[in-house]
Design an enzyme around this catalytic site. Structure first.
Site, mmCIF file in Angstrom:
data_model
loop_
_atom_site.group_PDB
_atom_site.id
_atom_site.type_symbol
_atom_site.label_atom_id
_atom_site.label_comp_id
_atom_site.label_asym_id
_atom_site.label_seq_id
_atom_site.Cartn_x
_atom_site.Cartn_y
_atom_site.Cartn_z
ATOM 1 N N LYS A 1 0.832 -1.194 0.000
ATOM 2 C CA LYS A 1 0.000 0.000 0.000
ATOM 3 C C LYS A 1 0.874 1.255 0.000
ATOM 4 O O LYS A 1 2.037 1.207 0.429
ATOM 5 C CB LYS A 1 -0.894 0.024 1.244
ATOM 6 C CG LYS A 1 -1.992 -1.012 1.284
ATOM 7 C CD LYS A 1 -2.776 -0.883 2.580
ATOM 8 C CE LYS A 1 -3.906 -1.899 2.642
ATOM 9 N NZ LYS A 1 -4.996 -1.573 1.704
ATOM 10 N N ARG B 1 -10.665 -11.337 1.575
ATOM 11 C CA ARG B 1 -11.532 -12.363 1.012
ATOM 12 C C ARG B 1 -10.886 -13.750 1.062
ATOM 13 O O ARG B 1 -11.584 -14.766 1.063
ATOM 14 C CB ARG B 1 -11.917 -11.985 -0.426
ATOM 15 C CG ARG B 1 -10.764 -11.922 -1.403
ATOM 16 C CD ARG B 1 -11.069 -11.070 -2.620
ATOM 17 N NE ARG B 1 -11.110 -9.648 -2.287
ATOM 18 C CZ ARG B 1 -11.422 -8.687 -3.161
ATOM 19 N NH1 ARG B 1 -11.716 -9.004 -4.404
ATOM 20 N NH2 ARG B 1 -11.431 -7.429 -2.793
#
Length: 497
Positions: free
Chosen positions: A280, A354
């Protein structure tokens, strides 16, 4: 703080402060008018002089009002009477609490609970007043060497109800409000903790402690080695880059009958998300400690349900891991095999939530659940779609989706439903595995939900994306405790239906 209910007249309250409302333009509430009559027009004279208009959030603190037994009278502006609804009510309660706490009124009697809020009864008004009060007074200062403590803080608040018949309703509402507030505080505390403390091991120890301290609650923790042996290839691929081992944390509460199928809450517990190899940007990366907001929320909802002693069988599972870059970390292009046997091509290691959730959603099949709700700070795309007002909702079962929507409207912790149509599933196609872990730029929140839906075929399921609602940024940075009120309201409704 201590909360009570009573039924009485404002002028007869021997209290540090009595709280009443004023609407625009300078219209006293019913209890305000009663005080005004007793005080021979003292309040209305002040209003006519222009001391207060009644705009939402205005305050006017009065001392020694004639012919009253209270030391002070606090007037709270409630805005336009025709517009006075749920949000206005919680705002005036919060303003009252802040003012009382700052002005040395250590106890008070609040008549705002008698205001007319469209479609809301005494139970709703008292419960939400308790929740708003507790939320307003919440502070996380565990790691500050010096704290700003109020010299004479508010310690006791009594809510007035119209008739003595409503006292029992009010007392129950206080119990519910305190339970939900305790759950929300638990969620906020866990999420606000720094990631060097609140790691997967810490979450597991918190769960064990809660089970020890609460009758009827059992805890089980599966270590990363057990997850690998079981075949949770997707889950373990996320944890591989960290020196802190992953945990699957399970709490069980048996409040219902033996034959009742459980409701299962699944929380994403990424205690810090660097993005992994798909690193990130550095700006605001500190806020990625909040990537375990889903885990914090289901833990908080579980606490609330146990506190309320709801007649329900409830299971909480937290998929806890750190997503870190290292020589052991998963790479874009890796293919892993999930617990369900389906293979996943990892195109982006920052779509890790996920991956831990999909294996956990397969794992909970063994409980033969009636309902499964997963909660996750899953996609930045949800913030683009819904901002910070509503959480995203996706579901494979219309009645469940409707129940969550209705619960959100009732408690003010709202959700908005998004589709998971087959057309979106096509975006997850992979040339090399059964699916990819991302679906491209368009509809990122929806394709994440579509991904999870592939692992929920055997039960009724809903997914809550709380990326926009779990915490605030900027000067007010901190966890919100959402969606603990939503989940708590859903469980209450389920028990009462």
């Amino acid at each position: 703080m201590e909360f009570n209910v009573k039924s009485g007249n404002p002028e007869k309250q021997r209290s540090a402060c009595v709280v009443v409302g004023v609407f625009e333009s300078r219209k006293l509430s019913a209890m305000g008018e009663q005080l005004d009559q007793v005080s021979e027009g003292y309040l209305s004279n002040l209003l006519r002089r222009g001391d207060m208009e009644g705009k939402l959030g205005q305050v006017l603190l009065l001392h020694n009002v004639p012919n009253t037994l209270s030391d002070r009278v606090l007037l709270i502006g409630c805005g336009k009477e025709r517009d006075f609804g749920d949000k206005s009510y919680t705002k005036v309660i919060a303003k009252a609490i802040t003012t009382l706490n700052d002005t040395g009124s250590m106890e008070a009697v609040c008549f705002l609970s008698e205001l007319n809020v469209k479609g809301r009864d005494t139970r709703w008004k008292v419960r939400h007043a308790v929740e708003a009060a507790q939320d307003t007074l919440y502070a996380f200062d565990e790691f500050k060497s010096k704290t700003d403590s109020t010299r004479r803080p508010l310690r006791r608040l009594t809510f007035n109800v119209t008739t003595r018949k409503e006292l029992t309703i009010g007392e129950k509402a206080i119990e519910e409000g305190l339970s939900i507030a305790k759950g929300a505080h638990k969620a906020r505390d866990l999420a606000n903790l720094p990631p060097n403390i609140a790691n997967p091991t810490y979450l597991a120890e918190e769960a064990k402690t809660f089970a020890v301290n609460n009758e009827g609650v059992d805890c089980e923790v599966l270590d990363e080695s057990e997850l690998e042996e079981m075949g949770m290839g997707a889950f373990c691929s996320v944890a591989r880059g960290s020196d802190t081992p992953a945990k699957l944390i399970i709490l069980k509460y048996n409040g219902g009958s033996a034959e009742q199928k459980p409701v299962v809450l699944v929380g994403k517990g990424i205690t810090f998300d660097s993005g992994g190899i798909s690193l990130k940007p550095g700006e605001r990366m500190d806020e990625m400690k909040y990537d375990m907001g889903g885990a914090a929320a289901v833990f908080g909802a579980f606490v609330a349900a146990v506190e309320m002693k709801l007649p329900i069988n409830l299971i909480m599972t937290i998929a806890a891991a750190e997503n870190m870059p290292s020589g052991k970390a998963s790479r874009p292009g890796d293919i892993v095999t999930s617990l369900s046997g389906q293979t996943i091509e990892i195109l982006n290691t920052d779509a890790e939530g996920r991956l831990v959730l999909c294996d956990t959603l397969t794992y909970v099949e063994r409980y033969e659940p009636e309902i499964v709700i997963d909660v996750a700070t899953l996609t930045g795309a949800c913030i683009i779609a819904l901002g910070n007002q509503a959480s995203g909702l996706m579901s494979n079962h219309n009645p469940l989706a409707h129940d969550l929507l209705n619960a959100g409207e009732l408690c003010g912790d709202r959700v908005w439903r998004l589709p998971i149509w087959d057309e979106y599933q096509e975006q997850l196609e992979s040339n090399f595995a059964d699916m990819a872990n991302i679906g491209g730029k368009g509809a990122g929140t929806i394709t994440a939900g579509c991904f999870l839906s592939r692992f929920t075929k055997k039960y009724h399921w809903a997914h809550l994306d709380i990326a926009g609602t779990a915490w605030q940024s900027g000067k007010a940075k901190g966890a919100t405790g959402r969606p603990v009120p939503l989940l708590s309201q859903y469980l209450i409704n389920r028990c009462e239906s």
